[in-house]
Design a protein around this motif. Structure first.
Motif, short mmCIF file in Angstrom:
data_model
loop_
_atom_site.label_atom_id
_atom_site.label_comp_id
_atom_site.label_asym_id
_atom_site.label_seq_id
_atom_site.Cartn_x
_atom_site.Cartn_y
_atom_site.Cartn_z
N LEU A 1 33.83 43.46 38.58
CA LEU A 1 34.38 44.15 37.40
C LEU A 1 34.93 45.53 37.71
CD1 LEU A 1 31.86 43.10 34.59
CD2 LEU A 1 33.97 41.99 35.30
N ASP A 2 34.15 46.36 38.40
CA ASP A 2 34.66 47.69 38.75
C ASP A 2 34.54 47.93 40.26
OD1 ASP A 2 31.96 47.81 38.76
OD2 ASP A 2 31.79 49.58 37.48
N SER A 3 34.94 46.94 41.04
CA SER A 3 35.03 46.97 42.50
C SER A 3 33.70 47.32 43.15
CB SER A 3 36.14 47.94 42.94
OG SER A 3 35.80 49.28 42.70
N THR A 4 33.73 48.12 44.23
CA THR A 4 32.54 48.29 45.07
C THR A 4 31.40 49.00 44.35
OG1 THR A 4 33.49 50.33 45.95
CG2 THR A 4 33.88 48.32 47.19
N ASN A 5 31.66 49.76 43.31
CA ASN A 5 30.57 50.40 42.59
C ASN A 5 29.68 49.38 41.89
OD1 ASN A 5 31.35 52.98 43.29
ND2 ASN A 5 32.73 53.18 41.55
N ARG A 6 30.14 48.17 41.79
CA ARG A 6 29.42 47.14 41.08
C ARG A 6 28.68 46.19 42.02
NH1 ARG A 6 26.64 43.91 38.57
NH2 ARG A 6 27.42 42.31 37.18
N ARG A 7 29.22 45.95 43.21
CA ARG A 7 28.76 44.78 43.95
C ARG A 7 27.86 45.09 45.13
NH1 ARG A 7 33.43 41.37 46.13
NH2 ARG A 7 31.69 40.38 47.17
N ASP A 8 27.79 46.28 45.64
CA ASP A 8 27.02 46.57 46.86
C ASP A 8 26.10 47.76 46.64
OD1 ASP A 8 28.39 44.55 48.27
OD2 ASP A 8 30.04 45.93 48.69
N ASN B 1 23.77 48.32 41.18
CA ASN B 1 23.25 47.58 42.33
C ASN B 1 23.56 46.09 42.26
OD1 ASN B 1 22.23 49.90 43.44
ND2 ASN B 1 20.12 49.54 42.81
N GLY B 2 24.48 45.67 41.38
CA GLY B 2 24.96 44.30 41.37
C GLY B 2 24.26 43.35 40.44
N ARG B 3 23.57 43.86 39.42
CA ARG B 3 22.87 43.02 38.47
C ARG B 3 23.79 41.92 37.90
NH1 ARG B 3 18.45 44.58 34.70
NH2 ARG B 3 18.42 43.10 32.97
N ASP B 4 23.23 40.71 37.71
CA ASP B 4 23.97 39.58 37.13
C ASP B 4 25.21 39.21 37.93
OD1 ASP B 4 22.15 39.23 35.11
OD2 ASP B 4 23.24 40.42 33.65
N ASN B 5 24.97 38.79 39.19
CA ASN B 5 26.05 38.27 40.04
C ASN B 5 27.15 39.27 40.30
OD1 ASN B 5 25.64 35.58 41.08
ND2 ASN B 5 25.56 34.88 38.97
N GLY B 6 26.76 40.46 40.70
CA GLY B 6 27.75 41.49 41.01
C GLY B 6 28.68 41.11 42.15
N SER B 7 28.22 40.26 43.08
CA SER B 7 29.10 39.87 44.18
C SER B 7 30.22 38.96 43.71
CB SER B 7 28.29 39.16 45.27
OG SER B 7 27.77 37.95 44.79
N THR B 8 29.99 38.23 42.62
CA THR B 8 31.00 37.31 42.09
C THR B 8 31.85 37.94 41.00
OG1 THR B 8 29.45 35.50 42.54
CG2 THR B 8 31.34 35.00 41.13
N TYR B 9 31.21 38.79 40.21
CA TYR B 9 31.90 39.43 39.09
C TYR B 9 31.78 40.96 39.21
CZ TYR B 9 31.13 34.70 37.37
OH TYR B 9 31.09 33.34 37.24
#
Length: 374
Positions: free
Chosen positions: A282-289, A272-280
């Protein structure tokens, strides 16, 4: 045969009485049957946002701000605060008043419109729509007086579930105790009730209703199977799939400031984007949204996100800010208190909100919807 004046008057009087009876019947029919059809919607799913109180338990107003584009009807029993840049693409109704700032939708000529001092809606404190049904079919999850926490991972029409001791670490399938799985048909309306805390994620087929007496943590995407990237994470208008989440848990007392929020929580997980997932990412959409297509109901608490990077939280991000990405939401939200989905703390924490109302429920209630009364 001649008709006297007296007889003529009798005939006229009888016709007037008959017409008066017709008018009376028509009026009663309109009041009893027709007017409710013209009245305000009276289910939890009738609005994108249906809120009892626009303040948090710390008496902080949750304003609609420049990040907010609200695509659907809004209703509140409380005064609504609107900052500049907020956009409303649906009618806004409040039992109080709207406090606006220059540049918002409500500055100048409003579009599409609003109403103040409307009827007050009362909220049910219990998820009786699911409680009753689960006695006869569905699945009951017993936490043994909250000694255990349950986790559900849903794959289409099958749910795999785990149980572990409340307070011990778990990642839903590694350290926790596997309990098995259960299934339903894609055409089913299937209820699940947990008498404590519940963690959940997955892709759903069918009409699923899930209630818990404790908080519900959304661990990753929770969406209907036909809401995909190709549909812009929207459920197709003629889909028969739906998800309803209901939490009955009470909010903490306001003077317990360090107590975590309760209700329906977007968990602070890596997915769910822990620790600035929108900026970092790392593994594309599974990380940031995070994608949620559901009717979310927090009867005595809020729909909000975990670990808001505030001084009152036990957790603070390793980064100064903690922008976790977008929340792509399609459905409706009913909550006792409006919950934060984004904070300005530490330069920005939480989610950019892409909130869309599920138009399937505009003229009929969603499965497991909560009736509301005025």
């Amino acid at each position: 045969m001649m008709i006297t004046i007296e007889e003529t008057l009798v005939v006229i009087r009888q016709k007037l009485l008959r017409y008066r009876a017709i008018i009376l019947f028509t009026t009663l029919f309109t009041c009893v049957f027709a007017l409710p059809l013209l009245a305000d919607p009276n289910y939890s799913s009738s609005y994108l946002y249906l809120t009892q109180n626009e303040q948090t338990r710390y008496f902080e107003y949750v304003w609609y701000r420049g990040r907010d584009t609200v695509n659907g009807p809004v209703r509140s029993n409380h005064d609504i605060g609107v900052h500049s840049g907020a956009i409303f693409n649906g009618f806004v109704t409040t039992s109080g008043v709207i406090t606006s700032r220059t540049g918002s939708t409500f500055a100048g000529l409003p579009h599409p419109g609003y109403a103040e001092h409307a009827l007050y809606y009362s909220f049910s404190p219990r998820a009786d729509s699911i409680r009753r049904l689960v006695r006869y079919y569905g699945r009951y999850l017993n936490t043994e007086s909250d000694r255990y926490t349950y986790g559900l991972i849903i794959d289409s029409c099958t749910a795999t579930y785990w149980r572990w001791r409340t307070g011990t670490p778990s990642t839903m399938g590694i350290e926790s105790e596997a309990m098995g799985s259960f299934s339903w048909r894609w055409i089913d309306t299937y209820p699940i009730y947990c008498d404590g805390r519940l963690w959940i994620k997955g892709v759903v087929c069918g009409r699923l209703g899930i209630a818990a007496s404790g908080s519900i943590r959304i661990m990753d995407d929770l969406r209907c199977i036909d809401a995909t990237a190709a549909t812009n994470w929207l459920i197709p208008p003629f889909s028969s799939n739906s998800i309803t989440l209901i939490s009955e848990v009470n909010e903490p007392y306001y003077y317990y400031r360090n107590t975590p929020n309760t209700g329906i929580l977007i968990a602070n997980t890596w997915e769910n984007g822990r620790d600035n997932g929108s900026t970092y990412p790392l593994d594309s959409t599974n990380r940031r949204d995070v994608v949620i297509t559901a009717q979310l109901i927090a009867l005595r608490s809020s729909v909000t996100f975990e670990d808001q990077n505030d001084t009152a939280d036990a957790y603070q991000s390793l980064q100064r800010s903690d922008e976790r990405g977008n929340i792509y939401f399609h459905g409706s939200i009913m909550q006792y208190r409006k919950g934060y989905l984004h904070r300005s703390t530490h330069g920005g924490t939480g989610y950019i909100k892409v909130m869309r109302y599920d138009q399937r429920w505009r003229n009929r209630p969603a499965p497991f919807a909560i009736p509301i009364t005025n």
